[in-house]
Design an enzyme around this catalytic site. Structure first.
Site, PDB file in Angstrom:
ATOM      1  N   TYR A  84      40.009 -29.802   5.571  1.00 28.17           N
ATOM      2  CA  TYR A  84      40.777 -28.974   4.640  1.00 28.17           C
ATOM      3  C   TYR A  84      39.984 -27.693   4.413  1.00 28.17           C
ATOM      4  O   TYR A  84      38.994 -27.684   3.698  1.00 28.17           O
ATOM      5  CB  TYR A  84      40.995 -29.753   3.343  1.00 28.17           C
ATOM      6  CG  TYR A  84      41.802 -29.060   2.259  1.00 28.17           C
ATOM      7  CD1 TYR A  84      42.477 -27.863   2.493  1.00 28.17           C
ATOM      8  CD2 TYR A  84      41.902 -29.626   0.993  1.00 28.17           C
ATOM      9  CE1 TYR A  84      43.217 -27.253   1.497  1.00 28.17           C
ATOM     10  CE2 TYR A  84      42.643 -29.028  -0.014  1.00 28.17           C
ATOM     11  CZ  TYR A  84      43.290 -27.837   0.242  1.00 28.17           C
ATOM     12  OH  TYR A  84      44.016 -27.225  -0.747  1.00 28.17           O
ATOM     13  N   LYS A  91      43.950 -28.682   7.722  1.00 28.18           N
ATOM     14  CA  LYS A  91      44.854 -27.985   6.814  1.00 28.18           C
ATOM     15  C   LYS A  91      44.227 -26.624   6.564  1.00 28.18           C
ATOM     16  O   LYS A  91      43.162 -26.523   5.956  1.00 28.18           O
ATOM     17  CB  LYS A  91      45.020 -28.742   5.498  1.00 28.18           C
ATOM     18  CG  LYS A  91      45.855 -27.974   4.478  1.00 28.18           C
ATOM     19  CD  LYS A  91      45.916 -28.659   3.117  1.00 28.18           C
ATOM     20  CE  LYS A  91      46.695 -27.814   2.119  1.00 28.18           C
ATOM     21  NZ  LYS A  91      46.751 -28.446   0.767  1.00 28.18           N
TER      22      LYS A  91
END
EC number: 4.3.3.7
Length: 308
Positions: free
Chosen positions: A141, A170
């Site tokens: 992330y 992400k």
């Protein structure tokens, strides 16, 4: 685990579900379960919890584990589950990631540590040790706006080459050139998810696997439909939804996420919009913009809105 199978499965609109609280600040478990049921019924392809939208830094380790466990039990295999397990603390990240594996999570989403500002070699070592401690897929992330550190593409490439269970990222990164280079360097089968609402559609166009969008908390059906339309080859419908959702995307990020999203869900009668300090409610101007946006998109009936 067959990571190639995971790469085929972990696609679509993944909702980073907010963490609802009671007025006294305790976890609102019943409402949390209702939100997950609503997300699945509305077409979300996956569920994540205790990511940015879930206020993880305001939760204790035991609360994070409890939220993850309840989410896993509530989902019950109906869609895939990828909880956020990252922290500023390496040992906590290890503990939470191992716990996600114990729960049978389909993947763990591990944030680039915020506040610490590690250099690229330290980032590599942190993620490599975490990835090697489990067998489930890991989704990096990368959110430089919150962590003050950007995982460079060269670092990500090293991790992908050395850790077969690091399957995706992400990217809450507004640098679209950067995200293009992620796929170029990490492989076209690397799972690239948008964490920037206005880049959800553009990332699909370059081969993205989907998105993990806070907006799905408020309008899950249309966020999921954007992905479905693209996969079905209906480019025009995807584009229409992209622009239709833009005012809502804008309104939900006028203040720090998830404050506007919680206000919206409160207006919709889904939750008590309670936040834990140090976060607080948005200004009246932001609240009014959220309300008017919900009305304009027919998410909130005018007669209901007038009573708020």
């Amino acid at each position: 685990m067959a990571y190639e199978e995971a790469k085929k499965k972990l696609r679509g609109s993944i909702c980073p579900v907010i963490t609802p609280f009671l007025e006294n600040g305790d976890l609102d478990i019943e409402t949390f379960q209702q939100l997950i049921h609503w997300q699945i019924e509305s077409g979300s392809h996956g569920i994540s919890v205790t990511g940015t939208s879930g206020e993880p830094s305001s939760l204790t380790i035991e609360e994070r584990k409890r939220v993850m466990k309840i989410a896993s039990e509530t989902i019950a295999g109906r869609v895939f589950f990828a909880p956020g397990t990252g922290s500023t603390n390496h040992d906590e990240t290890m503990e939470l990631t191992k716990y996600a594996e114990e729960l049978g999570a389909d993947a763990a989403m591990v944030i680039v540590p915020y506040y610490n500002k590690p250099n690229q070699d330290a980032l590599y070592t942190h993620f490599k040790i975490v990835a090697e401690s489990v067998k489930i897929p890991i989704i990096i992330y990368n959110i430089p706006g919150r962590s003050a550190v950007n995982m460079e593409v060269t670092t990500m490439k090293r991790l992908v080459e050395d850790c077969p269970n690091i399957v995706g990222v992400k990217e809450a990164n507004k640098d679209f050139e950067h995200v293009n280079r992620v796929l170029l360097n990490c492989g076209r089968d690397f799972l690239l998810y948008s964490g920037i609402e206005l880049l959800c559609y553009p990332m699909l166009a370059i081969g993205g696997a989907g998105f993990i969008s806070a907006t799905a908390n408020v309008e899950p059906a249309k966020v999921a439909e954007l992905y479905n339309a693209w996969v079905a080859g209906n480019v025009e419908r995807s584009q229409d939804l992209h622009f239709e959702l833009m005012p809502l995307n804008d309104a939900l990020f006028r203040d720090t996420n998830p404050a506007p999203a919680k206000i919206a869900l409160g207006m919709m009668g889904k939750i008590n919009p309670k936040l834990r300090l140090p976060l607080g409610p948005p200004s009246q101007a932001v609240t009014d913009e959220v309300r008017q946006t919900l009305i304009s998109l027919d998410i909130l009936p005018k007669e209901t809105a007038s009573q708020l």
